[in-house]
Every structure is written in C-alpha cells, then in structure tokens.
Write a protein that holds these residues in place. Structure first.
Motif, PDB file in Angstrom:
ATOM      1  N   ASN A  74       0.705  -1.353  -0.095  1.00 14.21           N
ATOM      2  CA  ASN A  74      -0.126  -0.142   0.085  1.00 14.21           C
ATOM      3  C   ASN A  74       0.906   1.323   0.072  1.00 14.21           C
ATOM      4  O   ASN A  74       0.260   2.346  -0.181  1.00 14.21           O
ATOM      5  CB  ASN A  74      -0.938   0.027   1.240  1.00 14.21           C
ATOM      6  N   GLY A  75       2.085   1.005   0.338  1.00 17.87           N
ATOM      7  CA  GLY A  75       2.989   2.249   0.248  1.00 17.87           C
ATOM      8  C   GLY A  75       3.300   2.686   1.670  1.00 17.87           C
ATOM      9  O   GLY A  75       2.311   2.599   2.716  1.00 17.87           O
ATOM     10  N   THR A  76       4.040   3.486   2.142  1.00 15.23           N
ATOM     11  CA  THR A  76       4.523   3.968   3.264  1.00 15.23           C
ATOM     12  C   THR A  76       3.624   5.115   3.839  1.00 15.23           C
ATOM     13  O   THR A  76       2.892   5.811   2.810  1.00 15.23           O
ATOM     14  CB  THR A  76       5.770   4.574   3.537  1.00 15.23           C
ATOM     15  N   PRO A  77       3.308   5.422   4.816  1.00 10.33           N
ATOM     16  CA  PRO A  77       2.223   6.689   5.262  1.00 10.33           C
ATOM     17  C   PRO A  77       2.887   7.905   4.568  1.00 10.33           C
ATOM     18  O   PRO A  77       2.147   8.782   4.056  1.00 10.33           O
ATOM     19  CB  PRO A  77       2.268   7.080   6.720  1.00 10.33           C
ATOM     20  N   GLU A  78       4.265   8.265   4.774  1.00  9.45           N
ATOM     21  CA  GLU A  78       4.645   9.389   4.227  1.00  9.45           C
ATOM     22  C   GLU A  78       4.395   9.611   2.757  1.00  9.45           C
ATOM     23  O   GLU A  78       4.000  10.787   2.181  1.00  9.45           O
ATOM     24  CB  GLU A  78       6.325   9.659   4.390  1.00  9.45           C
ATOM     25  N   GLU A  79       4.677   8.430   1.963  1.00 14.76           N
ATOM     26  CA  GLU A  79       4.464   8.500   0.467  1.00 14.76           C
ATOM     27  C   GLU A  79       3.041   8.635   0.424  1.00 14.76           C
ATOM     28  O   GLU A  79       2.863   9.469  -0.624  1.00 14.76           O
ATOM     29  CB  GLU A  79       4.845   6.885   0.104  1.00 14.76           C
ATOM     30  N   ILE A 107      -0.275   9.419  11.143  1.00  9.39           N
ATOM     31  CA  ILE A 107      -0.582  10.642  10.020  1.00  9.39           C
ATOM     32  C   ILE A 107       0.454  11.732  10.862  1.00  9.39           C
ATOM     33  O   ILE A 107       1.409  12.281   9.958  1.00  9.39           O
ATOM     34  CB  ILE A 107      -1.876  11.246  10.261  1.00  9.39           C
ATOM     35  N   GLY A 108       0.301  11.907  12.099  1.00  3.76           N
ATOM     36  CA  GLY A 108       1.049  12.968  12.657  1.00  3.76           C
ATOM     37  C   GLY A 108       2.510  12.565  12.477  1.00  3.76           C
ATOM     38  O   GLY A 108       3.507  13.623  12.212  1.00  3.76           O
ATOM     39  N   SER A 109       3.042  11.296  12.954  1.00  8.43           N
ATOM     40  CA  SER A 109       4.477  11.435  12.675  1.00  8.43           C
ATOM     41  C   SER A 109       4.931  11.191  11.212  1.00  8.43           C
ATOM     42  O   SER A 109       6.152  11.598  11.140  1.00  8.43           O
ATOM     43  CB  SER A 109       4.858   9.816  13.430  1.00  8.43           C
ATOM     44  N   ALA A 110       4.172  10.820  10.445  1.00  9.68           N
ATOM     45  CA  ALA A 110       4.590  10.764   9.011  1.00  9.68           C
ATOM     46  C   ALA A 110       4.698  12.208   8.132  1.00  9.68           C
ATOM     47  O   ALA A 110       5.554  12.686   7.771  1.00  9.68           O
ATOM     48  CB  ALA A 110       3.487  10.192   8.108  1.00  9.68           C
ATOM     49  N   PHE A 111       3.801  13.118   8.821  1.00  8.26           N
ATOM     50  CA  PHE A 111       3.587  14.535   8.662  1.00  8.26           C
ATOM     51  C   PHE A 111       5.112  15.091   8.982  1.00  8.26           C
ATOM     52  O   PHE A 111       5.644  15.814   8.462  1.00  8.26           O
ATOM     53  CB  PHE A 111       2.375  15.276   8.958  1.00  8.26           C
ATOM     54  N   GLY A 112       5.317  14.761  10.400  1.00  7.80           N
ATOM     55  CA  GLY A 112       6.352  15.339  11.020  1.00  7.80           C
ATOM     56  C   GLY A 112       7.555  15.018  10.119  1.00  7.80           C
ATOM     57  O   GLY A 112       8.601  15.821  10.148  1.00  7.80           O
ATOM     58  N   LEU A 113       7.876  13.638   9.455  1.00  8.24           N
ATOM     59  CA  LEU A 113       8.956  13.428   8.726  1.00  8.24           C
ATOM     60  C   LEU A 113       9.013  14.284   7.647  1.00  8.24           C
ATOM     61  O   LEU A 113      10.146  14.851   7.111  1.00  8.24           O
ATOM     62  CB  LEU A 113       9.051  11.921   8.395  1.00  8.24           C
ATOM     63  N   LEU A 114       7.974  14.335   6.929  1.00  9.41           N
ATOM     64  CA  LEU A 114       8.045  15.118   5.603  1.00  9.41           C
ATOM     65  C   LEU A 114       8.221  16.610   5.832  1.00  9.41           C
ATOM     66  O   LEU A 114       8.924  17.426   5.261  1.00  9.41           O
ATOM     67  CB  LEU A 114       6.519  15.043   4.936  1.00  9.41           C
ATOM     68  N   SER A 115       7.635  17.285   7.030  1.00 10.67           N
ATOM     69  CA  SER A 115       7.950  18.594   7.460  1.00 10.67           C
ATOM     70  C   SER A 115       9.450  18.638   7.644  1.00 10.67           C
ATOM     71  O   SER A 115      10.157  19.698   7.382  1.00 10.67           O
ATOM     72  CB  SER A 115       7.387  18.732   8.608  1.00 10.67           C
TER      73      SER A 115
END
Lengths: 516, 570
Positions: A74-79, A107-115
């Motif tokens: 399904n892909g990683t949450p960040e992706e 969602i929070g931790s993935a967004f944190g990484l993208l950020s």
C-alpha cells in the motif's frame, strides 16, 4: 557408490569441480534447487566424504515483517500523504485520517518526517500542504524500493548486497526483537562455503561413464504409466542398504498360536475338542472324580469358592445319586467306597474349576464309544503367583474310550504325545498317583532342549468314576503339561510373561520354529 | 503330596542296601516316590538326610523312613515281614496295659487305639523320624488332626489304666508342652501356639477330650497338645506308649498299625493295649491294638489281563503281589489278597491290579498303538473364534491374552460398573485376583495404561472366556466366549470401530444391525448395541473418558465386545 547417489548429489557433482567455492545461494541459483534441497545435497555428500566445508561467514540480513509486506503493497504513510497532498491539495489531519484510513498518530509522525525533510508545512487553517516543487524525500523513496525488493524474495535481504545509503535507511527502521511494529526484522545468518574434494573426481568419472545425469526417474507414478513416459528414461537406482522403516502389523499372540498348535496336533491325532464352564460345582470338579469330600486337595485353601451365588440349584440326576452311593459304599462299581456320609449340600458348592479333568467327567455321560476327546482349558488354583505359579493357567487334558483300551494302549498314547506334541527323543513311564485313575502312570520325556522332565500324568479312570457316569468301557485319562514347552518356544522363563499385558513386548515376541 | 526327610544311615540299614542317587531314582518309582534332594558332598553321613516326595496320598505307610524302606525292600526281595503282635478283630488276648474310654468323648472324638513299644534306647534319628511321621500322618492323612492325632508318652511313669474322658474346658487345667504355667483348656486354645492352630477342631464343643492316668494326672489334650509332665519323650528312652485318637476308626487303627510296624522294623518289640468302650464302635466294644482289621480283596485273573493288556499267568500275578507285600491265595482264576497290616487302600479290584503292574514293573510293558478310528475336530466355538481372529489380524490388530482373575479396581471401579455383575471369589489369595472377569475390556485397557510408550496406533483384541451372571441358570453364572477389541490412538473414534465391525461381520457372514445403547463404559450417543437375530450380542463405541482416566490413559480409545457364542448361532 555412483549408483546409490541421489539426483541432488549427482547434479552437484557433475556441475562443479574442486576448485570452486559453493554455497547455498549459488547452488539454488545455478542448479534451481529449492530451499532445503541444497542443504540435503551438502549433508549427504559430506557424509560420503566427497564434500568439505571450507569457511563459515557471519552475515546480517533483513527479513520483511508482515507489516513490511503491508507497506510494500500500500505504500508508506509518508508516501501516501505526499501523493494525497500532491494530487488533492492541502488537507487537515482529520481529513487525511478519513481518506487514507491511517491512524491519526501515524499521520502525525509521517507528516513530522515530511516536514523535517522540508517538503511539507502547515497553514493557518491547520491544513498540511506541499511546498512548491517538493519531491518525495530520498529516504522515503529508498525505503519503498527496499520494501518492494524484500517482498519479492523468499530470503532476507543480505546486508552485503545493500548500498551505504540503503544500509543506513534499513538499519533505522529494522528491529532485532519485537519487530511486530517495524517493517524489517534483523536476522543473523551464516554463510557456509563448501568445496568438492579430491575424492569426488572418481565418483564424478564413474557418473560420467554410467551416463548418469541426475535426471533419472524417481518414483514410478500412475501418470508415467498412463502416458508411457517411462519408456524413454531410466530409473534412478535405490540404495537397498538403507534400514527399512518399521511397520506395526496385525498379529496373533504367540502364546495363543502355541496353544492353537497343540489343539491342531491333538485334533490331527483323532481327538475331538470339548469345552465347559469356568464356574463348576464341587460335584463335577471332584465328587464325580471319586475324590472323597474330606480329601486334602479339597481344602478351602486349594480351590476358589464363589461368593454369590454360592450353590448350584441342583445336580443332574441320576449322576448325583449314583456318585453319592459310590462314595458311601461303592454302589455297583465293585468298590467298597470311601465309607463316609456323602454331603449333598457341599456337592452343590460353586467353585472355579481347579482341574481340566472336570471336563472329562462332564463328557463321559455323552461320550461316544470308541471316542477320543481333549480340552485346553483355563483352570484356577489357590496359589501365590510367581515365576512358576499362576492363579489361572491352561491345562491340556483328555480321555479315550474303547472296548479294548488298556494299560498298553495308554502307554501308546503317551508315547504319541511325547513324540508328536513334545518332540521327545526318549520316553520313560513311572507309576503315578491320581485319586481318579488306577493304575496311574506319569510320563517323563527327554526333550531336545529342556532335557528330562515330567510331561504329564495319566491313567485308567477308576470304575467308581466311569460306572457312576454311565460308562461301562475302560476310559484312559491323560493330562500333559505344555507350559514349559511354551516358555521355551517363546524364549521366556517366567510363566507370568505368557499373559503379558505389555503391548510392545507382545508385538516384538516371536516363536522359534520347530519341525514337528 | 507329603515330603519327608529320611536319615541316610537309618534308611540304608532298614533297606538292607547302600544306594547311589542313580539307584534310588531307579527303585523309588515302585513306591511312587521321587528323590527330591540328597546332598552327598557335605555333612556327616551319620546325620545326613535324604529328601523324598511321596505321591500316593492313599499310602500313609510310606511317609516314614521304615515304611519307605519296607516297600522298597519287599519289592526287591519278595520277603514279607511277620508282625505277630497284630491281633485280629474279635480276638481279645490278655494285656498288661489298658485304656478305658468313657461315654463323654463319644460325641467329640470317639475312637482311640494304642500300643507299647519297648526296645533299644531311642536315638536322635529315630526320635526325629517318629515326630515327622506323627506330623505327616496327622496332617495329610488325618486332615490336619481332625480325623487323626497321635500322642507319645513314657509308659513307666503313667499309673495304668489310662482313662479317655470328656472334660470341661473352663475348669480343667494342666501345664502343656512348651509352657511352664498351668492353663485351662480354653486358655490353651486361645493362647498356646498349637491351641490356636487347631482350635477350630473343637469349636462349638462343650466337652473336650482328655487323656488321664489312673492317678488323675493328665497325659494329653487330644488333638491339641501333650502335658509337660507325662507327655514328653526324649532321646535315650527305651519305652513308648503311643496312642491315636480320632473320628474315623479304620484310620485310627491303621495309623496305630503303621507306627507299630515301623517301630518293629527298627528293632522294638510291640506290646498290646486293650481299649474298652461303653458304646458300640465299628470294631466292637473291646479291642486290642495293634489290630488287623483289613478284609480280603478278590480279583479275577481275566480282569488283570484285560486292564493290563498282556497275558499274565496266575503265578506271575501272585508273585508280583508278593513283591508288593501282600499275601495271596488263589482258587481257579480268582486271587484272594490279604492287605498288609499297614495298608488300607484296596478299595476296588483295580487297586490290586495296579499292585500287579508295579510288582511286575512298568518297564516290562511296551506301548501299543491305538487301533480305534475316531475323527478329530476342533470345537465349533474354537473354529468360529479363529475365523474372527483372522479378520482382526487383517485389520491390523495385535492379539493379546490375559489372566481371567483380577482386582476390584480393574474390573469394577475403573470400569464404573455395578459390582454385582462380576463374579467374586469368597476366599481370594490376594485382592489382585479376587474377581472372575465379565469382560475382556479391562485387560485391553490395562494394556493401554502401561503401553503409552509403544508406537501408535494401538489396535488390540482378545478372544477368550468371561463369566456372566444369569440368575435363571442352574449355576447362576455362565461361561461365554467373547471378543474384545480396542483402538487407541489420536484419531480413534466411533466411525473407525464401526468400519471394522462392518468388515468383520461381512466376512463372518452375519447380518447385524446397530441400535442406540446405554452402556456407561462408552460415551453417550457414540456407542451402539450390536443386534443379531433379535438379540443384543455386543456393544462398541468410544470409551468413556472417565474410564480412560481411571486407567490413566490419555489417548482417545474406541472398541467393544461381542458374545461370540451368541454370534456363532446360525
């Protein structure tokens, strides 16, 4: 040796020479062996001394976890967040949870990484958005590729096969223990390196000269027969030296077989088998055999009494009256009797039959003349159970009725039993004593293995016995002891073993064969 | 069968021949004796003994050193010893010694015989032999002292005549052998070792027998114990008074004659004792012992020839009997035999014929092949059982065979059945063998309880007898041939047993049906009664876990039992 090799060994021997390093991966890749087959081949060849281990190298590998497989699919949450924001513009966390079906904390931790990577930000409406011209972070991209690679292989990803970046990324997400919430599990592995040795050359040459390729047919299948495909191939020879697997067959009990062989032998000598009740009366067990009611062998410590019911309702007439009179004064038997008052109550007492002769007494009133009868019957004795005594055991007994039977015919039968049943080479007769026979004779035999022993007792029924039961011709009575022969035939030395309840010991027991 | 020990030196001197073990083995069969043990490698030949087993329970005269030697000696020499002290029944010579029997013993122990022996000092060997003979005769021939018991005394310290009378067991007291205190008769029965051993003989008797001398001193308390004063005999004594009391007069008289003949053979002279009664006995009211009471026995030569199967002449027959110790006379074809005084075992002419046989020697008769033609066959149930077994072996079963006696624990408690279904022995030797089985299943389950290590699957069966209570039958119990079978493995279940049952019944050609059954040994709803010709002939199903637990079995098991006698019916 060449003929007994398995195809997995044959192919390996033909493929490599002693200068080549071989390992599991190599053999799987080059010979198409399934996982496990290469190790079978290694272990068999090592066992035959054709293959040596030359090195063992420790390796770290990364095994994809069920979570990793899920992410690969399904892909990683960040992706997924990246793709969502890329195609549909800014979204709040609750909207992303709703659309992507990912828990808010993830969602929070993935967004944190993208950020953190500087590709995403948050606007005043609390919406996440992609910065202009942002690309998927390299780390997310590489992790996705690693997941895809790992999911497509059965075996873990080998550390040695990864780039520096890949190593760093995979190490940051893999765990050694408790890897349920991580995409990779770290596994320590060992690579074993083998080489064929000098010995293998001879075998290889032999294989070549035999024309063996390792493609020979294994098991003959129904399909091969239906299609005739076996016609153009040869069959792999099997190693017939292999220890065969054990089976559990259905079997007769060897002691029972022995008893049956005695019955068959007696039937072949013209004897008809009789049978009867285990519970008998004092009357048939002893009184009818002219054993006085005060006889020492009739003591409470010699027979088993039945508790309930304890008496027969009646004893068959005219036998009761005739036997009673014979005990008291001889009746019409020509005897003076035992001269005591016969107890008609005691005679109805129920007991466990203590001797097979009770069946002979029972048979007399209905016996044919001439007639020969036998029984191999369970009897019960008041004995302490040990290696030579049982509380219940078999007795082999019989009778012969005839106008002209006499002492010499009795000896003739004893000789026949000694030779035919016991396989005796020498026989001797000595006077014996039984309360119901006169004269009485014991037969001793020289057994080929056991030496001299008493085979049995016999005699001519006393007229007190036969007349009371309505027989006017002489009756030979005999009993033979077959237990010692049974023990010998079964290789045992304890009577209790004949009735062993131990399943495995009975399964393994066998009888020695004897000519007879 | 009594076993005796004979003093080697005394025995050979009485036999008139010194023998090797081989020689004893050769001559013993003429006395139906067997050499039990004789260690000639060690010990003092003066005191060494030979152990002998005597097979003929009707020949108590052989259970002593002198008696055994006599039989063997006469068989060898044909010389019959004369015992001129014997008084024929009906004659009453004057005697110096007498016993007066009183009415009071008539009910409890009515008969007495006795005699005096005088001779050389009694040696240790002779005393031991006398005591052994006393014990063997009273135990084996005298039914554990019930019908015969024997007492030995020193006649010189007794004030004659002796009185045999009844006594009150509560008030009569004396010092018995092996004791130092006066005890009442009841005390002796309750406390003295011999009293306890033989108390049952006098159970429920109000008056007990007592032997007393003319001065009122007690000789003995028959059949229990002698007095310590008058009833002790020692090595070195030269006189003996021997008395026999009992309930069967011929046995009492015979015992006295046997002992008298033995002592006579050992060099003692025998003197008569007169016994008088106030009541009738089979031999009259006044008797002199030792007596000759035996009657002559007649046998015809043709009967001898017919039974032995060889032509025997009159001379050969009478000579053979002479070598067995019997005097004979003949008239025409009939032999008339006077039994030796120490024997009373000629019940029927066949007993004389056996003596002819042993006199001639069994080794002189050759076996003859039987001529009568008869058809041999196995019993129908044996044949049917074998057919059953063959099917089960084919189905992979191991045949087992078990003892038929077992414990309450195995046959009843563990099976969870009503105890009244199983035949109980009233006098078991041990609780391990207290019941006669009613089913083959406890045996098969017992196997499982100890065979957990044997590779699975386990399939076992047995065909054998069981005892079933049938109150309508004469004995109330019938014996049946049963098949029991058991499957024990992880997948053992009703269906597997049902398939095997179907296969077995097919090959036995039996049309059967199954019906629901309620047998607590099996799981409810997973068991079936086997019905054949309108009768329930057996049951099979999954064994109740409670039964398995009782046997300590942790593997599922299914099996059953069938009455083969019922199933065999066409």
């Amino acid at each position: 040796m060449a003929k007994t090799l398995h195809p997995l060994e044959v192919k390996l021997l033909l493929k490599y020479d002693p200068s080549t390093d071989i390992d599991a991966q190599k053999v799987r890749d080059e010979l198409g062996y399934r996982e496990g087959q290469e190790n079978q081949a290694f272990s068999w060849l090592q066992g035959k001394g054709l293959l040596d281990e030359v090195a063992r190298i420790s390796l770290t590998g990364y095994e994809i976890t069920p979570l990793g497989r899920e992410l690969a699919k399904n892909g990683t949450p960040e992706e997924r967040i990246f793709r969502l924001l890329e195609t549909e513009g800014p979204k709040t966390f609750p909207e992303m949870v709703q659309i992507l079906q990912i828990e808010q904390k993830n969602i929070g931790s993935a967004f944190g990484l993208l950020s953190k990577e500087g590709v995403a930000g948050m606007n005043e409406k609390k919406q996440a958005f992609l910065k202009t011209g942002a690309l998927l972070p390299a780390k997310t991209l590489v992790l996705g590729q690693l997941l895809e690679r790992a999911a497509g292989h059965d075996s873990p990803l080998d550390e040695g096969a990864l780039s520096r970046d890949e190593k760093a990324i995979i190490a940051s997400v893999a765990k050694k223990r408790g890897a349920g919430d991580a995409p990779f599990r770290i596994v320590d592995r060992e690579r074993v390196v083998y080489r064929l040795n000098g010995q293998s050359a001879n075998v290889r040459n032999a294989l070549v000269s035999l024309g063996m390729t390792g493609e020979e047919l294994g098991a003959l299948t129904q399909e091969m027969l239906e299609q005739g495909s076996w016609k153009n191939s040869s069959f792999r020879p099997y190693n017939i030296g292999v220890v065969p697997a054990k089976v559990i067959p259905g079997r007769k009990n060897p002691y029972v077989e022995f008893l049956e062989s005695v019955k068959d032998k007696l039937a072949s000598l013209g004897f008809e088998e009789f049978d009867g009740n285990m519970v008998e009366t004092e009357f048939w067990n002893s009184d009818a055999l002219f054993m006085p009611q005060f006889h020492a062998a009739r003591d409470i410590h010699d027979v088993y009494y039945i508790e309930e019911p304890n008496k027969a309702r009646f004893i068959e007439e005219p036998y009761l009256s005739r036997v009673a009179t014979t005990h008291e004064n001889g009746g019409d038997s020509g005897s003076r009797g035992w001269d005591y008052s016969f107890d008609r109550e005691f005679t109805r007492r129920l007991i466990l039959r203590s001797q097979g002769t009770v069946l002979s007494a029972r048979q007399l009133p209905k016996a044919k003349v001439p007639g020969k009868y036998f029984g191999v019957v369970r009897c019960f004795r008041y004995d302490k159970v040990d290696a030579t005594h049982l509380s219940d055991f078999y007795q082999t007994e019989g009778i012969v009725l005839g106008e002209d039977v006499n002492l010499r015919t009795l000896l003739g039968f004893l000789e026949m039993f000694a030779v035919e049943v016991a396989g005796a080479k020498e026989v001797k007769y000595v006077p014996g004593y039984f309360p119901f026979t006169e004269p009485s004779v014991e037969v001793h035999i020289k057994h080929p293995v056991l030496g001299w022993f008493e085979l049995g007792g016999s005699g001519i029924f006393r007229p007190e016995v036969t007349r009371s039961l309505g027989i006017d011709v002489p009756v030979l009575a005999w009993g033979i002891g077959i237990d010692r022969m049974a023990l010998m035939a079964l290789g045992l030395n304890d009577l209790r073993e004949l009735f062993s309840p131990d399943l495995q010991s009975v399964r393994l027991r066998r009888t020695t064969t004897r000519k007879s | 069968m009594p076993k005796i020990e004979v003093n080697e030196k005394l025995f050979f001197s009485l036999l008139g021949e010194k023998c090797t073990a081989e020689r004893l083995e050769e001559i013993f069969p003429t006395a139906k004796a067997e050499l039990d043990e004789w260690d000639t490698s060690s010990g003092d030949p003066e005191t060494r003994s030979i152990k002998v087993e005597l097979n003929d329970t009707n020949r108590p005269d052989l259970w002593s050193t002198a008696g055994l030697a006599r039989q063997l000696r006469i068989h060898r020499t044909g010389i019959i010893p004369e015992y001129d002290f014997l008084v024929p029944i009906g004659q009453s010579p004057k005697t110096a010694y007498s016993v007066k029997v009183e009415e009071s013993v008539r009910k409890v122990r009515p008969y007495l015989a006795g005699f005096i022996a005088r001779g050389p000092a009694i040696t240790d060997a002779i005393l031991r032999d006398l005591i052994q003979t006393q014990e063997k005769l009273a135990w084996n021939f005298g039914r554990k002292r019930k019908s015969i018991s024997i007492g030995l005394y020193r006649p010189s310290i007794i004030k004659w005549p002796v009185h045999y009378r009844g006594a009150d067991p509560e008030t009569t007291a004396f010092v018995p052998l092996q004791e130092t205190r006066r005890m009442t008769l009841n005390q002796i029965l309750a406390e003295h070792p011999k009293g306890k051993e033989y108390a049952s003989i006098l159970q429920n008797e109000k008056i007990h027998p007592l032997l007393v001398d003319d001065a009122g001193c007690i000789l003995s308390y028959p059949p229990i114990i002698n007095s310590a004063d008058l009833g002790a005999v020692l090595v070195g004594d030269t006189e003996l008074f021997i008395e026999v009391t009992g309930t069967d007069y011929p046995s009492v008289a015979l015992t006295a004659s046997i002992l008298a003949c033995d002592l006579s053979d050992m060099g003692f002279s025998i003197e008569n004792v007169d016994v008088s009664y106030p009541y009738d006995t089979p031999f009259g009211r006044s008797l002199v012992f030792p007596c000759y009471f035996q009657k002559k026995v007649q046998v015809g030569l043709p009967a001898i020839v017919k039974l032995l199967g060889v032509p025997v002449s009159m001379d050969k027959a009478t000579d053979a009997l002479q070598h067995m110790g019997s005097k004979t006379s003949s008239q025409g074809e009939t032999i008339s035999l006077s039994p030796p005084p120490y024997r009373n075992d000629f019940l029927h002419p066949v007993d004389v014929i056996e003596d002819v046989l042993i006199g001639i020697g069994l080794g002189n008769f050759s076996p003859e092949k039987p001529k009568d033609f008869t058809i041999g066959r196995l019993s129908p149930i044996e044949q049917f059982s074998r057919k059953t077994k063959l099917s089960l072996v084919g189905l992979g079963y191991q045949e087992m065979i078990y003892n038929y006696l077992g414990s309450k624990k195995d046959y009843i408690d563990r099976m969870g059945i009503d105890p009244s279904l199983v035949v109980k022995i009233q006098n078991p030797m041990s609780e391990n063998y207290e019941y006669l089985r009613n089913s083959p299943l406890p045996g098969l389950l017992g196997t499982e309880s100890i065979s957990g290590k044997a590779p699975y699957p386990h399939r076992s069966f047995e065909t054998g007898k069981v005892a079933i209570k049938k109150p309508d039958e004469n004995y109330g119990i019938v014996t049946r041939q049963y098949l029991g079978f058991l499957n024990c493995h992880a997948q053992a279940d009703y269906n597997e047993s049902a398939s095997h049952m179907a296969s077995l019944m097919y090959y036995l050609c039996r049309d059967y049906s199954v019906r629901e059954s309620e047998d607590s040994r099996f799981i409810r709803g997973r068991q079936a009664g086997i019905w054949y010709q309108g009768e329930c002939v057996g049951v099979f199903g999954e064994l109740n876990p409670a039964v398995l637990e009782g046997f300590g079995i942790t593997m599922p098991a299914a099996g059953g039992e069938i009455d083969l006698d019922l199933l065999m019916q066409e």
